[in-house]
Design a protein around this motif. Structure first.
Motif, short mmCIF file in Angstrom:
data_model
loop_
_atom_site.label_atom_id
_atom_site.label_comp_id
_atom_site.label_asym_id
_atom_site.label_seq_id
_atom_site.Cartn_x
_atom_site.Cartn_y
_atom_site.Cartn_z
N HIS A 1 -10.53 0.78 5.52
CA HIS A 1 -10.92 1.29 4.19
C HIS A 1 -10.16 0.56 3.08
O HIS A 1 -10.71 0.30 2.01
N LEU A 2 -8.90 0.19 3.36
CA LEU A 2 -8.08 -0.50 2.37
C LEU A 2 -8.34 -2.00 2.32
O LEU A 2 -7.70 -2.72 1.55
N ASP B 1 -2.58 5.30 -2.46
CA ASP B 1 -3.76 4.53 -2.07
C ASP B 1 -4.55 5.25 -1.00
O ASP B 1 -5.77 5.09 -0.91
N ALA B 2 -3.89 6.02 -0.15
CA ALA B 2 -4.56 6.77 0.91
C ALA B 2 -3.61 7.84 1.41
O ALA B 2 -2.41 7.84 1.13
N TYR C 1 0.86 -1.17 0.00
CA TYR C 1 0.00 0.00 0.00
C TYR C 1 0.90 1.24 0.00
O TYR C 1 1.85 1.33 0.78
N PRO D 1 -7.76 9.03 -3.73
CA PRO D 1 -7.41 8.52 -2.41
C PRO D 1 -8.27 9.17 -1.33
O PRO D 1 -8.65 10.33 -1.43
#
Length: 357
Positions: free
Chosen positions: A306-307, A69-70, A4, A272
């Motif tokens: 969330h991932l 990704d975030a 990630y 993201p």
């Protein structure tokens, strides 16, 4: 195994301190769980960057962040920089351009924390705050500044699409998590245009979820009910301003801003999502090493959920609760005398016991 990719924006004040501890906890998970890989890239954007460069992030800042990704965000705010700069040139562009229209904030009393309320009922509900429009709009202006007839106009933006998508997200969450009621915050008796539209759209969405009760409360009464009967809430939806205020009140009921997390969610995954503690940069305690990192660590747990790593998210919250229940390593806001770093390390050590290699 693909890692990630996380953008880290520590920001101002206590932001760097608490964010460092959240990263520490995530790194501990990486060491313990062979199925979990995560990589970080830190961006030094914030007030110091502004004072050096004249802008709070580069012109292509959003383009850089979009590849991740975030985003793990610390805090923003510095007395040397006007608030309209720190807010409207950093947080708001990210939230609005990345269509993070869902702000989720758990109001949950963790094991080991006492509430200021005499009520010993469990407090555990989710507030979904509309995060892209509402009262936080830069539409408006000021006239006749420094004159006796000076005036200001600040427009609220409420759209059918905006209300519909936050309402659907809340009801879907309630359905998925076996909740029986959604509470809507309104003030349509006095704010007769924007809040009437809010009510109408929420009610229309509720009809598609017949098994879930819709409760609608005026915001002033709802604030009182948060104190009088917090155990009665399961899911709450509110406009941008109402949700912001309600969740600070909710945080006070379950241990304070230092333990309360949040996520700014783009549900479609086109951009993201961003995760941050509810609290701000707390300049009065910046640099003292006493800021509570739990809210930021819990925000990192929301990020993992969330991932798709709900298992690891749950483990982080369990580690937090174990440290709280032991009561040996607590920051001053929770009655202890430990440092930010000591609390982060204690939670990381608990994780090593909970998550085996």
């Amino acid at each position: 195994m693909t890692a990630y990719q996380i953008a880290v924006l520590p920001g101002d004040g206590i932001g760097p301190d608490v964010t460092k501890e959240a990263v520490k906890v995530l790194e501990a998970l990486k060491q313990q769980d062979a199925t979990f890989n995560i990589e970080f890239r830190e961006f030094e954007w914030g007030s110091e960057y502004y004072l050096k460069h004249g802008h709070i992030m580069p012109s292509n800042g959003l383009e850089q962040l979009r590849e991740f990704d975030a985003i793990l965000f610390g805090a923003v705010g510095d007395k040397r920089v006007p608030d309209e700069v720190t807010i409207w040139e950093l947080i708001m562009p990210i939230r609005k351009n990345f269509q993070q229209y869902v702000n989720m904030r758990p109001i949950r009393r963790l094991a080991g924390i006492e509430s200021p309320l005499k009520n010993d009922q469990p407090i555990d509900f989710m507030v979904f705050r509309e995060n892209a429009e509402g009262e936080y709009s830069n539409i408006g202006g000021r006239l006749y500044q420094q004159q006796s007839q000076e005036m200001a106009i600040q427009n609220t933006v409420i759209t059918k699409q905006g209300v519909e998508r936050i309402a659907k997200y809340a009801f879907e969450y309630a359905k998925k998590n076996n909740k029986s009621k959604v509470t809507s915050a309104t003030k349509s008796n006095a704010i007769i245009h924007s809040m009437k539209l809010w009510d109408e759209v929420v009610e229309a969405v509720a009809k598609d979820y017949g098994d879930i009760e819709l409760e609608s409360n005026f915001i002033d009464a709802l604030a009182a009910y948060f104190v009088m009967r917090p155990e009665s809430f399961e899911v709450v939806i509110a406009s941008n301003l109402f949700g912001d205020i309600l969740t600070d009140l909710g945080a006070a009921l379950v241990g304070g801003l230092g333990v309360s997390p949040s996520g700014n969610i783009n549900p479609e995954g086109e951009f993201p999502s961003m995760f941050e503690a509810i609290h701000g940069s707390a300049p009065d305690i910046a640099g003292k090493g006493i800021a509570n990192p739990i809210a930021q660590i819990w925000s990192a747990a929301l990020m993992l959920d969330h991932l798709g790593r709900t298992d690891l998210s749950t483990a982080i919250v369990e580690a937090i609760e174990q440290v709280l229940q032991e009561g040996k390593v607590l920051t001053p806001d929770l009655g202890g005398n430990s440092t930010t770093q000591q609390v982060g390390s204690a939670i990381a050590e608990k994780l090593k016991q909970l998550v085996t290699k």
